[in-house]
Write a protein that holds these residues in place. Structure first.
Motif, mmCIF file in Angstrom:
data_model
loop_
_atom_site.group_PDB
_atom_site.id
_atom_site.type_symbol
_atom_site.label_atom_id
_atom_site.label_comp_id
_atom_site.label_asym_id
_atom_site.label_seq_id
_atom_site.Cartn_x
_atom_site.Cartn_y
_atom_site.Cartn_z
ATOM 1 N N SER A 131 0.832 -1.207 0.000
ATOM 2 C CA SER A 131 0.000 0.000 0.000
ATOM 3 C C SER A 131 0.867 1.257 0.000
ATOM 4 O O SER A 131 0.581 2.219 -0.733
ATOM 5 C CB SER A 131 -0.921 -0.021 1.221
ATOM 6 N N ASP A 132 1.908 1.268 0.816
ATOM 7 C CA ASP A 132 2.799 2.437 0.867
ATOM 8 C C ASP A 132 3.492 2.662 -0.473
ATOM 9 O O ASP A 132 3.610 3.797 -0.938
ATOM 10 C CB ASP A 132 3.850 2.271 1.969
ATOM 11 N N ARG A 133 3.934 1.593 -1.096
ATOM 12 C CA ARG A 133 4.611 1.702 -2.403
ATOM 13 C C ARG A 133 3.638 2.201 -3.474
ATOM 14 O O ARG A 133 3.985 3.070 -4.274
ATOM 15 C CB ARG A 133 5.209 0.345 -2.795
ATOM 16 N N VAL A 134 2.433 1.625 -3.479
ATOM 17 C CA VAL A 134 1.416 2.054 -4.452
ATOM 18 C C VAL A 134 1.099 3.530 -4.246
ATOM 19 O O VAL A 134 1.019 4.296 -5.208
ATOM 20 C CB VAL A 134 0.146 1.178 -4.345
ATOM 21 N N PHE A 148 -8.403 10.691 -10.126
ATOM 22 C CA PHE A 148 -8.619 9.341 -9.609
ATOM 23 C C PHE A 148 -7.401 8.824 -8.854
ATOM 24 O O PHE A 148 -7.533 8.247 -7.773
ATOM 25 C CB PHE A 148 -8.975 8.373 -10.751
ATOM 26 N N ILE A 149 -6.232 9.019 -9.423
ATOM 27 C CA ILE A 149 -5.019 8.483 -8.807
ATOM 28 C C ILE A 149 -4.738 9.159 -7.468
ATOM 29 O O ILE A 149 -4.412 8.506 -6.480
ATOM 30 C CB ILE A 149 -3.831 8.601 -9.778
ATOM 31 N N SER A 150 -4.876 10.477 -7.420
ATOM 32 C CA SER A 150 -4.614 11.169 -6.160
ATOM 33 C C SER A 150 -5.701 10.884 -5.125
ATOM 34 O O SER A 150 -5.410 10.847 -3.923
ATOM 35 C CB SER A 150 -4.456 12.670 -6.386
ATOM 36 N N THR A 151 -6.925 10.646 -5.556
ATOM 37 C CA THR A 151 -8.001 10.312 -4.617
ATOM 38 C C THR A 151 -7.689 9.023 -3.876
ATOM 39 O O THR A 151 -7.907 8.919 -2.663
ATOM 40 C CB THR A 151 -9.350 10.195 -5.348
ATOM 41 N N SER A 152 -7.180 8.043 -4.574
ATOM 42 C CA SER A 152 -6.818 6.788 -3.933
ATOM 43 C C SER A 152 -5.758 7.014 -2.859
ATOM 44 O O SER A 152 -5.877 6.508 -1.737
ATOM 45 C CB SER A 152 -6.310 5.799 -4.984
ATOM 46 N N ALA A 153 -4.738 7.798 -3.167
ATOM 47 C CA ALA A 153 -3.673 8.073 -2.189
ATOM 48 C C ALA A 153 -4.195 8.893 -1.016
ATOM 49 O O ALA A 153 -3.815 8.656 0.137
ATOM 50 C CB ALA A 153 -2.515 8.786 -2.870
ATOM 51 N N VAL A 154 -5.083 9.835 -1.285
ATOM 52 C CA VAL A 154 -5.655 10.663 -0.216
ATOM 53 C C VAL A 154 -6.486 9.798 0.731
ATOM 54 O O VAL A 154 -6.405 9.943 1.954
ATOM 55 C CB VAL A 154 -6.498 11.810 -0.819
ATOM 56 N N LEU A 155 -7.284 8.898 0.180
ATOM 57 C CA LEU A 155 -8.101 8.035 1.031
ATOM 58 C C LEU A 155 -7.234 7.052 1.822
ATOM 59 O O LEU A 155 -7.578 6.680 2.939
ATOM 60 C CB LEU A 155 -9.152 7.294 0.201
ATOM 61 N N LYS A 156 -6.118 6.639 1.266
ATOM 62 C CA LYS A 156 -5.192 5.769 2.000
ATOM 63 C C LYS A 156 -4.697 6.480 3.255
ATOM 64 O O LYS A 156 -4.604 5.900 4.321
ATOM 65 C CB LYS A 156 -4.006 5.382 1.111
ATOM 66 N N LYS A 157 -4.387 7.768 3.098
ATOM 67 C CA LYS A 157 -3.840 8.538 4.214
ATOM 68 C C LYS A 157 -4.933 9.140 5.097
ATOM 69 O O LYS A 157 -4.622 9.867 6.030
ATOM 70 C CB LYS A 157 -2.935 9.648 3.676
ATOM 71 N N ARG A 158 -6.185 8.859 4.760
ATOM 72 C CA ARG A 158 -7.345 9.396 5.502
ATOM 73 C C ARG A 158 -7.308 10.930 5.554
ATOM 74 O O ARG A 158 -7.551 11.536 6.580
ATOM 75 C CB ARG A 158 -7.386 8.825 6.910
ATOM 76 N N ARG A 159 -7.014 11.518 4.426
ATOM 77 C CA ARG A 159 -6.912 12.973 4.339
ATOM 78 C C ARG A 159 -8.071 13.595 3.572
ATOM 79 O O ARG A 159 -7.989 14.761 3.186
ATOM 80 C CB ARG A 159 -5.601 13.372 3.651
ATOM 81 N N GLY A 160 -9.111 12.815 3.322
ATOM 82 C CA GLY A 160 -10.253 13.331 2.581
ATOM 83 C C GLY A 160 -10.980 14.396 3.386
ATOM 84 O O GLY A 160 -10.887 14.473 4.616
ATOM 85 N N VAL A 161 -11.704 15.222 2.687
ATOM 86 C CA VAL A 161 -12.494 16.263 3.337
ATOM 87 C C VAL A 161 -13.587 15.585 4.152
ATOM 88 O O VAL A 161 -14.281 14.692 3.673
ATOM 89 C CB VAL A 161 -13.108 17.211 2.284
ATOM 90 N N LEU A 197 -7.364 1.541 -4.683
ATOM 91 C CA LEU A 197 -8.256 1.919 -3.591
ATOM 92 C C LEU A 197 -8.583 0.708 -2.726
ATOM 93 O O LEU A 197 -8.622 0.812 -1.496
ATOM 94 C CB LEU A 197 -9.541 2.545 -4.137
ATOM 95 N N GLY A 198 -8.780 -0.444 -3.357
ATOM 96 C CA GLY A 198 -9.061 -1.660 -2.598
ATOM 97 C C GLY A 198 -7.902 -2.042 -1.691
ATOM 98 O O GLY A 198 -8.100 -2.438 -0.540
ATOM 99 N N ILE A 199 -6.676 -1.926 -2.198
ATOM 100 C CA ILE A 199 -5.490 -2.231 -1.383
ATOM 101 C C ILE A 199 -5.421 -1.287 -0.177
ATOM 102 O O ILE A 199 -5.243 -1.719 0.965
ATOM 103 C CB ILE A 199 -4.204 -2.119 -2.230
ATOM 104 N N HIS A 200 -5.599 0.010 -0.433
ATOM 105 C CA HIS A 200 -5.532 0.993 0.654
ATOM 106 C C HIS A 200 -6.668 0.806 1.653
ATOM 107 O O HIS A 200 -6.462 0.896 2.865
ATOM 108 C CB HIS A 200 -5.561 2.415 0.102
ATOM 109 N N ALA A 201 -7.863 0.542 1.155
ATOM 110 C CA ALA A 201 -9.021 0.370 2.044
ATOM 111 C C ALA A 201 -8.859 -0.871 2.911
ATOM 112 O O ALA A 201 -9.231 -0.863 4.095
ATOM 113 C CB ALA A 201 -10.309 0.290 1.227
ATOM 114 N N LEU A 202 -8.318 -1.935 2.346
ATOM 115 C CA LEU A 202 -8.093 -3.151 3.115
ATOM 116 C C LEU A 202 -7.091 -2.904 4.242
ATOM 117 O O LEU A 202 -7.311 -3.315 5.395
ATOM 118 C CB LEU A 202 -7.617 -4.270 2.185
ATOM 119 N N LEU A 203 -6.009 -2.210 3.940
ATOM 120 C CA LEU A 203 -5.024 -1.875 4.972
ATOM 121 C C LEU A 203 -5.659 -0.985 6.039
ATOM 122 O O LEU A 203 -5.478 -1.211 7.238
ATOM 123 C CB LEU A 203 -3.811 -1.181 4.366
ATOM 124 N N ASN A 204 -6.407 0.030 5.622
ATOM 125 C CA ASN A 204 -7.060 0.918 6.585
ATOM 126 C C ASN A 204 -8.047 0.153 7.457
ATOM 127 O O ASN A 204 -8.163 0.415 8.652
ATOM 128 C CB ASN A 204 -7.769 2.069 5.874
#
Length: 183
Positions: free
Chosen positions: A6-9, A57-70, A159-166
């Motif tokens: 997830s971190d690498r992605v 789309f690409i940045s949204t996935s990274a933002v949601l991984k870091k839980r930085r969404g509005v 997004l699935g990888i990040h959501a699973l880790l979260n």
């Protein structure tokens, strides 16, 4: 291992998003200059739009991984920690569910198995499935639109990888789930 993936992605996503943001800026500037000179390059607008879509789309996935969404947290901030934790788990489940649903829809839309069965012959694929997604060209660039639409399955996978880790972090009670910051 999932955390490393997830971190690498996410690292690749942020790099690609930054490059796409730079490309959008340069394309818009190129468009301004060429139009001012009376020599507009007609495909620049379309390419800038596609770069912006991919960047989003690409940045949204990274933002949601870091839980930085509005988020509006006026109510959740007043809840007990245990309830906030379960709301975080619920949110992670919804994001994971969305990623899985989007992936399934993309799988059905792209139909890679049917395409393989047709021998990667787009005409045969179209006549067997009535799916014309591989035939449609972009308006000015002249490339097949399925290349542009590839952002959707890429987004759903990352997004699935990040959501699973979260979700794993939320269920383990990691401090990162409450603050968005690593412990």
């Amino acid at each position: 291992m999932l955390k490393r993936i997830s971190d690498r992605v996410a690292s690749v996503e942020m790099t690609v998003a930054a490059l796409l943001a730079g490309a959008v800026t340069l394309l818009v500037l190129l468009n301004i200059v060429t139009r001012a000179m009376g020599q507009a390059i007609y495909w620049v607008d379309e390419l800038a739009i596609y770069c912006m879509v991919w960047m989003t789309f690409i940045s949204t996935s990274a933002v949601l991984k870091k839980r930085r969404g509005v988020a509006v947290t006026i109510l959740t901030d007043q809840l007990p920690t245990a309830l906030r934790r379960w709301l975080t788990v619920f949110s992670d489940l919804m994001i994971l569910g969305f990623a899985l649903a989007l992936f399934v829809l993309c799988w059905r839309w792209y139909s890679p198995l049917a395409l393989m069965q047709a021998g990667f012959d787009f005409q045969a694929f179209q006549s067997e499935t009535f799916n014309f997604m591989y035939a449609e060209n972009t308006n000015t660039l002249g490339i097949k639109k399925f290349w542009v639409w590839l952002v959707l399955p890429v987004f759903s996978l990352s997004l699935g990888i990040h959501a699973l880790l979260n979700l794993f972090d939320s269920l383990s009670g990691s401090q990162q789930t409450m603050t968005g910051e690593p412990t």
